[in-house]
Design a protein around this motif. Structure first.
Motif, PDB file in Angstrom:
ATOM      1  N   LYS A 116      39.619  48.123  38.446  1.00  0.00           N
ATOM      2  CA  LYS A 116      39.336  48.797  37.170  1.00  0.00           C
ATOM      3  C   LYS A 116      40.307  49.942  36.954  1.00  0.00           C
ATOM      4  O   LYS A 116      40.830  50.137  35.846  1.00  0.00           O
ATOM      5  N   TRP A 117      40.555  50.709  38.011  1.00  0.00           N
ATOM      6  CA  TRP A 117      41.450  51.866  37.905  1.00  0.00           C
ATOM      7  C   TRP A 117      42.872  51.436  37.545  1.00  0.00           C
ATOM      8  O   TRP A 117      43.475  51.980  36.636  1.00  0.00           O
ATOM      9  N   ILE A 118      43.394  50.440  38.262  1.00  0.00           N
ATOM     10  CA  ILE A 118      44.780  50.036  38.046  1.00  0.00           C
ATOM     11  C   ILE A 118      44.974  49.445  36.648  1.00  0.00           C
ATOM     12  O   ILE A 118      45.984  49.683  35.994  1.00  0.00           O
ATOM     13  N   LYS A 119      43.980  48.704  36.151  1.00  0.00           N
ATOM     14  CA  LYS A 119      44.076  48.135  34.802  1.00  0.00           C
ATOM     15  C   LYS A 119      44.118  49.215  33.735  1.00  0.00           C
ATOM     16  O   LYS A 119      44.693  49.015  32.662  1.00  0.00           O
ATOM     17  N   ALA A 120      43.520  50.358  34.015  1.00  0.00           N
ATOM     18  CA  ALA A 120      43.494  51.453  33.040  1.00  0.00           C
ATOM     19  C   ALA A 120      44.790  52.263  33.020  1.00  0.00           C
ATOM     20  O   ALA A 120      44.974  53.107  32.148  1.00  0.00           O
ATOM     21  N   GLN A 121      45.706  51.999  33.957  1.00  0.00           N
ATOM     22  CA  GLN A 121      46.918  52.812  34.049  1.00  0.00           C
ATOM     23  C   GLN A 121      47.886  52.570  32.896  1.00  0.00           C
ATOM     24  O   GLN A 121      48.486  53.500  32.397  1.00  0.00           O
ATOM     25  N   ASP A 122      48.084  51.326  32.515  1.00  0.00           N
ATOM     26  CA  ASP A 122      48.877  51.020  31.318  1.00  0.00           C
ATOM     27  C   ASP A 122      48.708  49.551  30.956  1.00  0.00           C
ATOM     28  O   ASP A 122      48.196  48.759  31.748  1.00  0.00           O
ATOM     29  N   ALA A 123      49.129  49.214  29.757  1.00  0.00           N
ATOM     30  CA  ALA A 123      48.908  47.867  29.223  1.00  0.00           C
ATOM     31  C   ALA A 123      49.523  46.783  30.103  1.00  0.00           C
ATOM     32  O   ALA A 123      48.980  45.684  30.210  1.00  0.00           O
ATOM     33  N   ALA A 124      50.638  47.072  30.747  1.00  0.00           N
ATOM     34  CA  ALA A 124      51.314  46.076  31.577  1.00  0.00           C
ATOM     35  C   ALA A 124      50.486  45.678  32.794  1.00  0.00           C
ATOM     36  O   ALA A 124      50.721  44.631  33.385  1.00  0.00           O
ATOM     37  N   LEU A 125      49.512  46.490  33.159  1.00  0.00           N
ATOM     38  CA  LEU A 125      48.709  46.219  34.357  1.00  0.00           C
ATOM     39  C   LEU A 125      47.331  45.645  34.039  1.00  0.00           C
ATOM     40  O   LEU A 125      46.524  45.440  34.945  1.00  0.00           O
ATOM     41  N   ARG A 126      47.050  45.364  32.791  1.00  0.00           N
ATOM     42  CA  ARG A 126      45.714  44.896  32.412  1.00  0.00           C
ATOM     43  C   ARG A 126      45.366  43.526  32.976  1.00  0.00           C
ATOM     44  O   ARG A 126      44.204  43.155  33.003  1.00  0.00           O
ATOM     45  N   ARG A 127      46.357  42.777  33.435  1.00  0.00           N
ATOM     46  CA  ARG A 127      46.100  41.450  34.005  1.00  0.00           C
ATOM     47  C   ARG A 127      45.926  41.514  35.526  1.00  0.00           C
ATOM     48  O   ARG A 127      45.774  40.497  36.179  1.00  0.00           O
ATOM     49  N   PHE A 128      45.937  42.716  36.075  1.00  0.00           N
ATOM     50  CA  PHE A 128      45.836  42.876  37.526  1.00  0.00           C
ATOM     51  C   PHE A 128      44.500  42.362  38.058  1.00  0.00           C
ATOM     52  O   PHE A 128      43.447  42.602  37.478  1.00  0.00           O
ATOM     53  N   ASP A 129      44.551  41.657  39.157  1.00  0.00           N
ATOM     54  CA  ASP A 129      43.359  41.245  39.901  1.00  0.00           C
ATOM     55  C   ASP A 129      43.754  41.107  41.363  1.00  0.00           C
ATOM     56  O   ASP A 129      44.833  40.589  41.673  1.00  0.00           O
ATOM     57  N   TRP A 130      42.876  41.549  42.253  1.00  0.00           N
ATOM     58  CA  TRP A 130      43.084  41.297  43.669  1.00  0.00           C
ATOM     59  C   TRP A 130      42.808  39.822  43.913  1.00  0.00           C
ATOM     60  O   TRP A 130      41.956  39.236  43.264  1.00  0.00           O
ATOM     61  N   PRO A 131      43.485  39.217  44.880  1.00  0.00           N
ATOM     62  CA  PRO A 131      43.161  37.833  45.224  1.00  0.00           C
ATOM     63  C   PRO A 131      41.747  37.760  45.817  1.00  0.00           C
ATOM     64  O   PRO A 131      41.223  38.755  46.314  1.00  0.00           O
ATOM     65  N   ASP A 132      41.157  36.590  45.785  1.00  0.00           N
ATOM     66  CA  ASP A 132      39.875  36.391  46.454  1.00  0.00           C
ATOM     67  C   ASP A 132      40.077  36.571  47.955  1.00  0.00           C
ATOM     68  O   ASP A 132      41.135  36.261  48.488  1.00  0.00           O
ATOM     69  N   GLY A 133      39.058  37.041  48.610  1.00  0.00           N
ATOM     70  CA  GLY A 133      39.073  37.128  50.063  1.00  0.00           C
ATOM     71  C   GLY A 133      39.896  38.268  50.619  1.00  0.00           C
ATOM     72  O   GLY A 133      40.500  39.050  49.880  1.00  0.00           O
ATOM     73  N   TYR A 134      39.905  38.356  51.941  1.00  0.00           N
ATOM     74  CA  TYR A 134      40.668  39.356  52.668  1.00  0.00           C
ATOM     75  C   TYR A 134      40.681  38.978  54.135  1.00  0.00           C
ATOM     76  O   TYR A 134      39.857  38.199  54.593  1.00  0.00           O
ATOM     77  N   PHE A 135      41.656  39.490  54.857  1.00  0.00           N
ATOM     78  CA  PHE A 135      41.684  39.389  56.317  1.00  0.00           C
ATOM     79  C   PHE A 135      41.185  40.714  56.848  1.00  0.00           C
ATOM     80  O   PHE A 135      41.552  41.767  56.325  1.00  0.00           O
ATOM     81  N   ALA A 136      40.402  40.696  57.898  1.00  0.00           N
ATOM     82  CA  ALA A 136      39.937  41.934  58.526  1.00  0.00           C
ATOM     83  C   ALA A 136      39.921  41.754  60.032  1.00  0.00           C
ATOM     84  O   ALA A 136      39.530  40.697  60.538  1.00  0.00           O
ATOM     85  N   PHE A 137      40.371  42.780  60.715  1.00  0.00           N
ATOM     86  CA  PHE A 137      40.397  42.797  62.165  1.00  0.00           C
ATOM     87  C   PHE A 137      39.861  44.136  62.619  1.00  0.00           C
ATOM     88  O   PHE A 137      40.097  45.154  61.979  1.00  0.00           O
ATOM     89  N   SER A 138      39.176  44.165  63.741  1.00  0.00           N
ATOM     90  CA  SER A 138      38.743  45.443  64.294  1.00  0.00           C
ATOM     91  C   SER A 138      39.691  45.814  65.432  1.00  0.00           C
ATOM     92  O   SER A 138      40.257  44.946  66.101  1.00  0.00           O
ATOM     93  N   ILE A 139      39.874  47.118  65.611  1.00  0.00           N
ATOM     94  CA  ILE A 139      40.717  47.608  66.698  1.00  0.00           C
ATOM     95  C   ILE A 139      40.009  48.775  67.368  1.00  0.00           C
ATOM     96  O   ILE A 139      39.155  49.427  66.764  1.00  0.00           O
ATOM     97  N   GLY A 140      40.380  49.033  68.591  1.00  0.00           N
ATOM     98  CA  GLY A 140      39.869  50.198  69.286  1.00  0.00           C
ATOM     99  C   GLY A 140      40.679  51.424  68.900  1.00  0.00           C
ATOM    100  O   GLY A 140      41.748  51.325  68.287  1.00  0.00           O
ATOM    101  N   GLU A 141      40.183  52.583  69.281  1.00  0.00           N
ATOM    102  CA  GLU A 141      40.860  53.835  68.947  1.00  0.00           C
ATOM    103  C   GLU A 141      42.296  53.867  69.471  1.00  0.00           C
ATOM    104  O   GLU A 141      43.189  54.383  68.818  1.00  0.00           O
ATOM    105  N   SER A 142      42.536  53.264  70.628  1.00  0.00           N
ATOM    106  CA  SER A 142      43.885  53.270  71.197  1.00  0.00           C
ATOM    107  C   SER A 142      44.866  52.455  70.358  1.00  0.00           C
ATOM    108  O   SER A 142      46.078  52.638  70.473  1.00  0.00           O
ATOM    109  N   GLY A 143      44.373  51.584  69.500  1.00  0.00           N
ATOM    110  CA  GLY A 143      45.243  50.788  68.647  1.00  0.00           C
ATOM    111  C   GLY A 143      45.552  51.420  67.308  1.00  0.00           C
ATOM    112  O   GLY A 143      46.361  50.894  66.540  1.00  0.00           O
TER     113      GLY A 143
END
Length: 132
Positions: free
Chosen positions: A63-90
């Motif tokens: 919503k925020w990025i689409k409000a920045q200017d007319a050229a960005l009104r078609r912005f959408d994140w892709p479906d899904g995401y990758f996620a990994f957990s790491i320990g503090e040392s990483g």
């Protein structure tokens, strides 16, 4: 994957995502990316599911990025995401990795990067299920 994140909005987008994360008690430690994807290092609240965090980040930042200017009104994140957990040392090595996104992606695209990460950590995957 469309190249939809202009460099000119990256600093403000990253700050905005940081605000979303703070609101959800899941501080954003590092964020970086290129025109077609971003990487986030987040300290996920013990009271929040990852899916809820990602829903809020993607919905609100879209919503925020689409409000920045007319050229960005078609912005959408892709479906899904990758996620990994790491320990503090990483965390420090991951911050360095995230900071190198622009340089890395001059030689490697998103899919190649994800395959390399999956191979590095010996994670099995099926091509048919990991891409949009």
């Amino acid at each position: 994957r469309a190249s939809m994140i202009p460099e000119r909005v990256e600093p403000d987008l990253y700050a905005y995502v940081g605000g979303i994360c703070r609101r959800l008690k899941s501080p954003l430690i590092s964020m970086g990316g290129v025109a077609d994807h971003v990487h986030l290092l987040v300290s996920l609240s013990k009271n929040l599911a990852l899916a809820e965090l990602m829903l809020n980040i993607k919905r609100d930042s879209s919503k925020w990025i689409k409000a920045q200017d007319a050229a960005l009104r078609r912005f959408d994140w892709p479906d899904g995401y990758f996620a990994f957990s790491i320990g503090e040392s990483g965390a420090e090595p991951l911050k360095t990795y995230i900071a190198g996104q622009k340089k890395r992606h001059k030689a490697m695209d998103y899919k190649e990067e994800m395959r390399a990460i999956l191979r590095k950590y010996k994670m099995a995957w099926e091509e048919a299920y990991v891409w949009d």
